[in-house]
Design an enzyme around this catalytic site. Structure first.
Site, mmCIF file in Angstrom:
data_model
loop_
_atom_site.group_PDB
_atom_site.id
_atom_site.type_symbol
_atom_site.label_atom_id
_atom_site.label_comp_id
_atom_site.label_asym_id
_atom_site.label_seq_id
_atom_site.Cartn_x
_atom_site.Cartn_y
_atom_site.Cartn_z
ATOM 1 N N ARG A 184 0.852 -1.206 0.000
ATOM 2 C CA ARG A 184 0.000 0.000 0.000
ATOM 3 C C ARG A 184 0.882 1.248 0.000
ATOM 4 O O ARG A 184 1.828 1.372 0.778
ATOM 5 C CB ARG A 184 -0.902 -0.010 1.227
ATOM 6 C CG ARG A 184 -1.794 1.244 1.392
ATOM 7 C CD ARG A 184 -1.170 2.296 2.271
ATOM 8 N NE ARG A 184 -2.076 3.409 2.562
ATOM 9 C CZ ARG A 184 -1.711 4.509 3.195
ATOM 10 N NH1 ARG A 184 -0.472 4.672 3.607
ATOM 11 N NH2 ARG A 184 -2.583 5.468 3.421
ATOM 12 N N VAL A 185 0.576 2.177 -0.876
ATOM 13 C CA VAL A 185 1.291 3.453 -0.926
ATOM 14 C C VAL A 185 0.277 4.547 -0.627
ATOM 15 O O VAL A 185 -0.819 4.551 -1.196
ATOM 16 C CB VAL A 185 1.928 3.663 -2.320
ATOM 17 C CG1 VAL A 185 2.523 5.061 -2.439
ATOM 18 C CG2 VAL A 185 3.004 2.604 -2.575
ATOM 19 N N GLY A 186 0.645 5.452 0.268
ATOM 20 C CA GLY A 186 -0.262 6.544 0.618
ATOM 21 C C GLY A 186 0.024 7.800 -0.179
ATOM 22 O O GLY A 186 0.640 7.765 -1.251
ATOM 23 N N ASP A 187 -0.410 8.914 0.361
ATOM 24 C CA ASP A 187 -0.253 10.198 -0.331
ATOM 25 C C ASP A 187 1.158 10.769 -0.217
ATOM 26 O O ASP A 187 1.592 11.551 -1.070
ATOM 27 C CB ASP A 187 -1.231 11.225 0.246
ATOM 28 C CG ASP A 187 -0.989 11.458 1.738
ATOM 29 O OD1 ASP A 187 -0.843 10.447 2.476
ATOM 30 O OD2 ASP A 187 -0.930 12.614 2.165
ATOM 31 N N THR A 235 -1.048 15.848 6.091
ATOM 32 C CA THR A 235 -1.019 14.717 7.010
ATOM 33 C C THR A 235 -2.441 14.151 7.036
ATOM 34 O O THR A 235 -3.351 14.757 6.487
ATOM 35 C CB THR A 235 -0.598 15.130 8.434
ATOM 36 O OG1 THR A 235 -1.602 15.975 8.977
ATOM 37 C CG2 THR A 235 0.743 15.848 8.421
ATOM 38 N N GLY A 247 -4.039 8.972 3.930
ATOM 39 C CA GLY A 247 -3.616 9.181 2.551
ATOM 40 C C GLY A 247 -4.691 8.884 1.523
ATOM 41 O O GLY A 247 -4.776 9.544 0.486
HETATM 42 N N1 GLY Z 1 -0.588 10.425 5.183
HETATM 43 C C1 GLY Z 1 0.160 9.265 5.280
HETATM 44 C C2 GLY Z 1 -0.483 8.045 4.803
HETATM 45 O O1 GLY Z 1 -1.695 7.907 4.846
HETATM 46 O O2 GLY Z 1 0.205 7.151 4.392
#
Ligand code: GLY
Length: 226
Positions: free
Chosen positions: A165-168, A188, A191
């Site tokens: 999984r890759v976030g924002d 923050t 994501g």
């Molecule tokens: N904002 C960090 C994430 O959801 O991975």
């Protein structure tokens, strides 16, 4: 609580003659190395397989340059790997084992990022499936007296996320966006909410249209929650 020491370190590096890039990178190092911080770097909450996977990016308003890493394992300072990608490669983003191999080839040490405390919590989660309360991110923006802006972002992401999984945070325009002519924004929070709306880019674009930074953030968040 981890933002303040990171900002203090960043300011110190800059006041002692470091570049703005150095200041942002080394400020973020503080959060990445802090084992008590379960949201960034060493001691971050692992994924569902018990592996810590880190996301980070750095962006330099000068030349609109950027580097980022996604789902990086075993490296203490993903922000520095992102900077090396920006400075030493033709690419903007490396992910997974490719990012790790790049880091190792550049001399970064392989480091176990899963602490005993997080491992015990993860084992408990496997049994009762109780999710962590939340996760967080560091997004740090630096502005000097010459309208030069640099931003960085680093996180271990959503606790017990699916592997890969890759976030924002490593996505330019989602977790971070920097434009020397206008301003910068970092995100923050969860994501999955941020990255579907390119929220940092949106905030900067609202500023471009003349909104005050606070208004720009409010409007960007309004779009995300609509
Ligand atoms: N904002 C960090 C994430 O959801 O991975």
């Amino acid at each position: 609580p981890f933002g303040k020491p990171a900002n203090e370190q960043s300011l110190k590096v800059f006041q002692e003659g470091g570049s703005l890039l150095d200041a942002v990178e080394r400020g973020i190092h503080v959060a990445e190395a802090d084992v008590s911080n379960a949201s960034v770097g060493l001691g971050g909450i692992p994924n569902s397989e018990g592996v810590v996977q880190l996301d980070a990016c750095i962006m330099d308003g000068e030349g609109h340059r950027a580097g980022s890493v996604a789902a990086l394992e075993d490296i203490l300072h993903p922000i520095s790997v992102a900077r090396r990608i920006m400075d030493d490669s033709k690419h903007v983003m490396l992910a997974g084992d490719g990012a790790r191999q790049f880091a190792l080839a550049k001399g970064f040490a392989s480091t176990e990022l899963l602490t005993e405390e997080r491992e015990a919590e993860w084992k408990k989660w496997r049994n009762d499936n109780h999710p962590p309360d939340n996760h967080d991110t560091i997004a740090l923006l630096g502005l000097d007296g010459n309208h030069h802006i640099v931003g960085g972002c680093s996180t271990s992401g959503w606790g017990y996320k699916l592997p890969g999984r890759v976030g924002d945070s490593p996505i330019i325009g989602s977790g971070l966006y920097v434009d020397n002519q206008i301003g910068a924004a970092g995100a923050t929070g969860l994501g999955e909410n941020v990255m579907r709306h390119c929220t940092s880019f949106l905030a900067v674009e609202y500023m471009r249209q003349g909104l005050h930074p606070e208004e720009a953030c409010v409007e960007a968040i309004r779009r995300a929650i609509a």
